[in-house]
Design a protein around this motif. Structure first.
Motif, PDB file in Angstrom:
ATOM      1  N   PRO A  36       0.672  -1.232   0.096  1.00 48.57           N
ATOM      2  CA  PRO A  36       0.066   0.119  -0.023  1.00 48.57           C
ATOM      3  C   PRO A  36       0.899   1.188   0.018  1.00 48.57           C
ATOM      4  O   PRO A  36       1.923   1.347   0.326  1.00 48.57           O
ATOM      5  CB  PRO A  36      -0.783  -0.225   1.464  1.00 48.57           C
ATOM      6  CG  PRO A  36      -0.011  -1.043   2.279  1.00 48.57           C
ATOM      7  CD  PRO A  36       0.693  -1.921   1.098  1.00 48.57           C
ATOM      8  N   VAL A  37       0.292   2.471  -0.456  1.00 47.11           N
ATOM      9  CA  VAL A  37       0.825   3.637  -0.597  1.00 47.11           C
ATOM     10  C   VAL A  37       0.895   4.223   0.981  1.00 47.11           C
ATOM     11  O   VAL A  37      -0.123   4.299   1.711  1.00 47.11           O
ATOM     12  CB  VAL A  37       0.043   4.781  -1.262  1.00 47.11           C
ATOM     13  CG1 VAL A  37       0.873   6.037  -1.070  1.00 47.11           C
ATOM     14  CG2 VAL A  37       0.110   4.151  -2.529  1.00 47.11           C
ATOM     15  N   PRO A  38       2.239   4.407   1.596  1.00 49.08           N
ATOM     16  CA  PRO A  38       2.433   5.176   2.905  1.00 49.08           C
ATOM     17  C   PRO A  38       1.363   6.247   2.998  1.00 49.08           C
ATOM     18  O   PRO A  38       1.177   7.057   2.038  1.00 49.08           O
ATOM     19  CB  PRO A  38       3.557   5.211   3.169  1.00 49.08           C
ATOM     20  CG  PRO A  38       4.559   4.481   1.957  1.00 49.08           C
ATOM     21  CD  PRO A  38       3.298   4.405   1.005  1.00 49.08           C
ATOM     22  N   PRO A  71      11.857  -7.338   2.015  1.00 49.10           N
ATOM     23  CA  PRO A  71      11.990  -8.270   3.214  1.00 49.10           C
ATOM     24  C   PRO A  71      11.141  -8.380   3.881  1.00 49.10           C
ATOM     25  O   PRO A  71      10.232  -7.594   4.131  1.00 49.10           O
ATOM     26  CB  PRO A  71      13.440  -7.715   3.494  1.00 49.10           C
ATOM     27  CG  PRO A  71      13.950  -6.761   2.713  1.00 49.10           C
ATOM     28  CD  PRO A  71      12.776  -6.370   1.872  1.00 49.10           C
ATOM     29  N   PRO A  72      10.898  -9.353   4.842  1.00 48.48           N
ATOM     30  CA  PRO A  72       9.690  -9.681   5.675  1.00 48.48           C
ATOM     31  C   PRO A  72       9.782  -8.424   6.643  1.00 48.48           C
ATOM     32  O   PRO A  72      10.834  -8.043   7.195  1.00 48.48           O
ATOM     33  CB  PRO A  72      10.352 -11.086   6.599  1.00 48.48           C
ATOM     34  CG  PRO A  72      10.993 -11.545   5.533  1.00 48.48           C
ATOM     35  CD  PRO A  72      11.772 -10.755   4.855  1.00 48.48           C
ATOM     36  N   ASP A  73       8.677  -7.755   7.399  1.00 46.56           N
ATOM     37  CA  ASP A  73       8.537  -6.848   8.114  1.00 46.56           C
ATOM     38  C   ASP A  73       9.218  -5.503   7.549  1.00 46.56           C
ATOM     39  O   ASP A  73       9.352  -4.527   8.393  1.00 46.56           O
ATOM     40  CB  ASP A  73       8.945  -7.265   9.399  1.00 46.56           C
ATOM     41  CG  ASP A  73       8.585  -8.547   9.938  1.00 46.56           C
ATOM     42  OD1 ASP A  73       7.205  -8.645   9.784  1.00 46.56           O
ATOM     43  OD2 ASP A  73       9.180  -9.425  10.615  1.00 46.56           O
ATOM     44  N   GLU A  74       9.523  -5.366   6.166  1.00 47.37           N
ATOM     45  CA  GLU A  74       9.801  -3.875   5.767  1.00 47.37           C
ATOM     46  C   GLU A  74       8.765  -3.397   4.895  1.00 47.37           C
ATOM     47  O   GLU A  74       8.126  -4.052   3.894  1.00 47.37           O
ATOM     48  CB  GLU A  74      11.057  -4.432   4.990  1.00 47.37           C
ATOM     49  CG  GLU A  74      11.661  -3.059   4.648  1.00 47.37           C
ATOM     50  CD  GLU A  74      13.018  -3.303   4.021  1.00 47.37           C
ATOM     51  OE1 GLU A  74      13.268  -2.422   3.059  1.00 47.37           O
ATOM     52  OE2 GLU A  74      14.002  -4.131   4.336  1.00 47.37           O
ATOM     53  N   LYS A  75       8.520  -1.889   5.208  1.00 48.35           N
ATOM     54  CA  LYS A  75       7.542  -1.575   4.348  1.00 48.35           C
ATOM     55  C   LYS A  75       8.264  -1.015   3.055  1.00 48.35           C
ATOM     56  O   LYS A  75       9.446  -0.455   3.245  1.00 48.35           O
ATOM     57  CB  LYS A  75       6.621  -0.235   5.031  1.00 48.35           C
ATOM     58  CG  LYS A  75       5.890  -1.032   6.131  1.00 48.35           C
ATOM     59  CD  LYS A  75       5.150   0.205   6.853  1.00 48.35           C
ATOM     60  CE  LYS A  75       4.257  -0.175   7.811  1.00 48.35           C
ATOM     61  NZ  LYS A  75       3.448   0.721   8.585  1.00 48.35           N
ATOM     62  N   CYS A  76       7.443  -0.848   2.030  1.00 44.53           N
ATOM     63  CA  CYS A  76       8.255  -0.140   0.991  1.00 44.53           C
ATOM     64  C   CYS A  76       7.953   1.469   1.021  1.00 44.53           C
ATOM     65  O   CYS A  76       6.760   1.661   1.028  1.00 44.53           O
ATOM     66  CB  CYS A  76       7.749  -0.765  -0.420  1.00 44.53           C
ATOM     67  SG  CYS A  76       8.480  -0.004  -1.985  1.00 44.53           S
ATOM     68  N   LEU A  77       8.676   2.275   0.896  1.00 43.99           N
ATOM     69  CA  LEU A  77       8.475   3.793   0.909  1.00 43.99           C
ATOM     70  C   LEU A  77       8.328   4.464  -0.459  1.00 43.99           C
ATOM     71  O   LEU A  77       8.002   5.604  -0.585  1.00 43.99           O
ATOM     72  CB  LEU A  77       9.674   4.603   1.797  1.00 43.99           C
ATOM     73  CG  LEU A  77      10.005   3.920   3.160  1.00 43.99           C
ATOM     74  CD1 LEU A  77      11.015   4.688   3.700  1.00 43.99           C
ATOM     75  CD2 LEU A  77       8.527   4.136   4.172  1.00 43.99           C
ATOM     76  N   PHE A  78       8.689   3.499  -1.398  1.00 42.57           N
ATOM     77  CA  PHE A  78       8.568   3.864  -2.771  1.00 42.57           C
ATOM     78  C   PHE A  78       9.475   5.075  -3.089  1.00 42.57           C
ATOM     79  O   PHE A  78       9.572   6.023  -4.281  1.00 42.57           O
ATOM     80  CB  PHE A  78       7.142   4.436  -3.129  1.00 42.57           C
ATOM     81  CG  PHE A  78       6.269   3.075  -3.292  1.00 42.57           C
ATOM     82  CD1 PHE A  78       6.182   2.230  -3.908  1.00 42.57           C
ATOM     83  CD2 PHE A  78       5.462   3.007  -1.885  1.00 42.57           C
ATOM     84  CE1 PHE A  78       5.408   1.197  -3.924  1.00 42.57           C
ATOM     85  CE2 PHE A  78       4.356   2.066  -1.980  1.00 42.57           C
ATOM     86  CZ  PHE A  78       4.477   1.060  -3.087  1.00 42.57           C
TER      87      PHE A  78
END
Length: 352
Positions: free
Chosen positions: A26-28, A112-119
């Motif tokens: 999702p988009v932060p 990676p697990p438990d990491e959010k993508c900040l784009f």
């Protein structure tokens, strides 16, 4: 196979299609929406993808932030794709490998697990790799030999006639994992849901093919016919995917989530053998398309590839009501209008 973290010098001017599952990534909430597409473009350029880019989003429902991004006109949204990937992982993995075997550069953005993508550009560069391994990075200089293919036509010849699929029938089960070539000229391709419309058990695969071919040719089709049948794992699969000893162009594939699998295979067929200068007929025998406007739209898009799509709904034929001698005449005798039927109205996007 390249090591996971190995850097690969890369350059391409081909168009890049970014497929983004917002449900998974999702988009932060506090992200500057206007910067996301720019970050994708900058990251792709640093990886050597210099062609045009489009972003295609698949999700069940957009949140308010994502609606703003959609309204800005910078992404394409599939508003009724919530059922598209009910068997998302396995089928997506298969299709990506199918695309790679056809010469596409498949780039994955995996967190990676438990990491959010900040784009951010850095995040996209860090988490992107080719399918099979290796991190692409842009080549700064190209040799004349490397430049020459960039200006050649991206499209291969329509059909080179090097071999017909019938030549491979005893040697290899054609399952779309690799490009399928056909001889030149008109053709008829049949995608048959053998769960909705099972074959008479008294027939061999050769007899099934010849009976379907006979009826189609009486209807005026050409004799270049190929059939893909999607079968139940517990019955026909064991019988027909084991020892393949028949000569006819009929291939048995596991159904799985057959609506998704069949649609993907139809697109691969159109991509492998586009028809630019001759007609083609694409026949779909299934109960699983007519009630869903999303799938019906995609099915009817085959016409843009010069394949004339024809849907047959076999509800009253599911129990093989005909005698073996008559099968499958009444199935193909149904009027086309009743086979297709009116399409339901498409649902509208709430954000529009």
């Amino acid at each position: 196979m390249d090591e996971e973290g190995e850097t690969i010098l890369f350059y391409s001017m081909n168009e890049t299609f970014v497929c983004w599952n917002i449900d998974d990534c999702p988009v932060p909430v506090d992200t500057d929406l206007g910067s996301i597409v720019d970050n994708f473009e900058h990251a792709l350029h640093q990886m050597g993808f210099e062609g045009r880019m489009s972003i295609n989003v698949d999700c069940k429902k957009l949140n308010s932030n994502e609606e703003a991004l959609f309204k800005a006109g910078r992404i394409f949204y599939l508003p009724y794709g919530e059922t598209m990937y009910s068997n998302y992982g396995g089928e997506l993995h298969r299709v990506l490998h199918c695309l790679k075997s056809r010469g596409h550069n498949v780039l994955l953005v995996e967190l990676p697990p438990d990491e959010k993508c900040l784009f951010s550009v850095d995040s996209l560069l860090k988490n992107s790799r080719f399918l099979g391994g290796g991190k692409p990075r842009a080549k700064k200089e190209l040799t004349p030999e490397e430049m020459r293919p960039l200006y050649d036509s991206e499209e291969e010849e329509e059909e080179d006639g090097s071999y017909d699929v019938s030549d491979l029938s005893n040697q290899k089960m054609l399952d779309f994992s690799e490009r399928i070539k056909h001889v030149k000229g008109p053709r008829t391709v049949v995608f048959w849901d053998a769960i909705d419309c099972p074959f008479p058990l008294c027939f061999s695969p050769e007899q099934i093919f010849q009976k379907i071919k006979s009826v189609l040719m009486k209807k005026g089709t050409n004799d270049n016919i190929t059939i893909w049948a999607y079968v139940d794992e517990r019955s026909w699969r064991d019988k027909c995917l084991g020892n393949k000893t028949w000569d006819s162009r009929i291939y048995f594939l596991p159904a799985g989530d057959r609506r998704v699998r069949m649609l993907n295979d139809m697109y691969l067929q159109c991509r492998d053998a586009p028809l630019h200068h001759c007609p083609g007929l694409l026949i779909l025998v299934s109960n699983h398309f007519s009630g869903d406007p999303f799938y019906m739209d995609l099915f009817q898009d085959m016409e843009h590839q010069n394949y004339h799509p024809f849907l047959i709904i076999p509800r009253e034929h599911s129990n093989i009501s005909e005698s073996p001698d008559e099968w499958p005449q009444s199935l193909f005798n149904r009027p086309r209008k009743s086979s297709q039927g009116p399409l339901p109205k498409k649902p509208k996007l709430d954000a529009a």
